[in-house]
Design a protein around this motif. Structure first.
Motif, short mmCIF file in Angstrom:
data_model
loop_
_atom_site.label_atom_id
_atom_site.label_comp_id
_atom_site.label_asym_id
_atom_site.label_seq_id
_atom_site.Cartn_x
_atom_site.Cartn_y
_atom_site.Cartn_z
N SER A 278 0.80 -1.23 0.00
CA SER A 278 0.00 0.00 0.00
C SER A 278 0.83 1.28 0.00
O SER A 278 0.31 2.36 -0.29
CB SER A 278 -0.93 0.01 1.22
OG SER A 278 -0.17 0.00 2.42
N ALA A 279 2.12 1.17 0.31
CA ALA A 279 2.98 2.36 0.45
C ALA A 279 2.91 3.26 -0.78
O ALA A 279 3.17 2.83 -1.90
CB ALA A 279 4.42 1.92 0.70
N GLY A 280 2.54 4.53 -0.57
CA GLY A 280 2.49 5.50 -1.64
C GLY A 280 1.25 5.40 -2.51
O GLY A 280 1.11 6.17 -3.47
N ILE A 281 0.36 4.45 -2.21
CA ILE A 281 -0.84 4.26 -3.03
C ILE A 281 -2.10 4.55 -2.22
O ILE A 281 -2.98 5.31 -2.64
CB ILE A 281 -0.90 2.83 -3.59
CG1 ILE A 281 0.28 2.57 -4.53
CG2 ILE A 281 -2.23 2.60 -4.34
CD1 ILE A 281 0.36 1.16 -5.06
N CYS A 282 -2.19 3.93 -1.06
CA CYS A 282 -3.33 4.13 -0.17
C CYS A 282 -2.92 3.74 1.23
O CYS A 282 -1.78 3.28 1.45
CB CYS A 282 -4.54 3.30 -0.63
SG CYS A 282 -4.26 1.51 -0.56
#
Length: 278
Positions: free
Chosen positions: A27-31
């Motif tokens: 999820s890092a940097g996406i949501c």
């Protein structure tokens, strides 16, 4: 309600676990991690942009996912590749001209290639110019070498289902049903191949064309169950698109909206070409 359907959440969850990645890493940097958890457990429906971003993070893309197997009509890779492109993109007029070219005709060497050639020729003749009688004869030639009592190959089943579809399109319903029954016979005991997913779609499309929309939807539900039970995605976008069209005919706005949404998501996720010429 479809009980065994593949959801976007399940695809993401299973892929992440196979790659031994944490939710935080994916999820890092996406949501947020919490949002990914909700998506994976089907508690939140993500938009297409978010789905694509997560799939790219997990290397779930057109480059890493193959569509259904195409059948070789020669030993020449360039000819097979060209035919694959024309077929997958539904460019049937070009496909017919290509199949009738001397380059293809002179390259066919084996019985398996002959069967493949006549299968593709039947599809192209039916779709490009509605040459029904020619399509019938092509499929009969494609099935000519099958020995009675021996197991059907995937291509044998595709030929039978295609012939059933053509018969249904010309009002020969009893003959169509008999051919579909042949195509589906002992399917549960057959080795799985993604192209088998097409059988359910063709049978559902026949029902749609005959204005039997409930049968169409039921056949699609069975087909989607079959597809997801084999961890496949091929024909999901097309199946949901057809389901949306049938739901529209039945004035079932909820099912139509849900099916349209699923069709769009699977189309973008797996780059599946949607057949829309009803």
């Amino acid at each position: 309600m479809i009980q065994t359907e593949t959801t976007i959440g399940k695809i993401l969850l299973d892929t992440r676990k196979r790659q031994r990645l944490t939710q935080k890493e994916v999820s890092a940097g996406i949501c947020s991690q919490a949002m990914l958890s909700s998506i994976e457990h089907d508690k939140y429906s993500p938009n297409v942009e978010l789905v694509i971003a997560l799939c790219q993070r997990l290397a779930l893309s057109l480059e890493s996912l193959s569509l259904a197997q195409n059948y070789a009509v020669s030993t020449k890779a360039d000819l097979n590749s060209r035919l694959e492109v024309l077929c997958n993109e539904h460019r049937y007029t070009e496909m017919l001209l290509f199949l009738q070219s001397s380059a293809i005709l002179s390259a066919i060497e084996t019985p398996a290639q002959t069967q493949s050639y006549y299968y593709y020729l039947a599809i192209a003749e039916f779709q490009a110019s509605r040459q029904i009688e020619n399509a019938y004869k092509d499929l009969q030639i494609a099935l000519a070498d099958h020995k009675s009592g021996t197991p059907l190959s995937t291509l044998d089943r595709l030929c039978l289902a295609s012939l059933a579809f053509f018969k249904s399109s010309t009002g020969m319903q009893k003959e169509s049903e008999r051919l579909y029954q042949q195509g589906f016979a002992e399917l549960k005991n057959a080795p799985y191949a993604p192209n088998l997913n097409i059988l359910y779609y063709l049978c559902a499309f026949s029902a749609y064309q005959n204005q039997n929309y409930r049968k169409c939807v039921q056949q699609l539900i069975t087909g989607i169950d079959f597809i997801t039970a084999h961890d496949s995605h091929y024909m999901l976008a097309n199946s949901y698109y057809l389901m949306a069209k049938a739901a529209q005919k039945m004035d079932d706005t909820n099912k139509k909206a849900e099916a349209e949404q699923r069709s769009a998501v699977f189309k973008d996720l797996f780059a599946e070409k949607i057949f829309t010429k009803f």
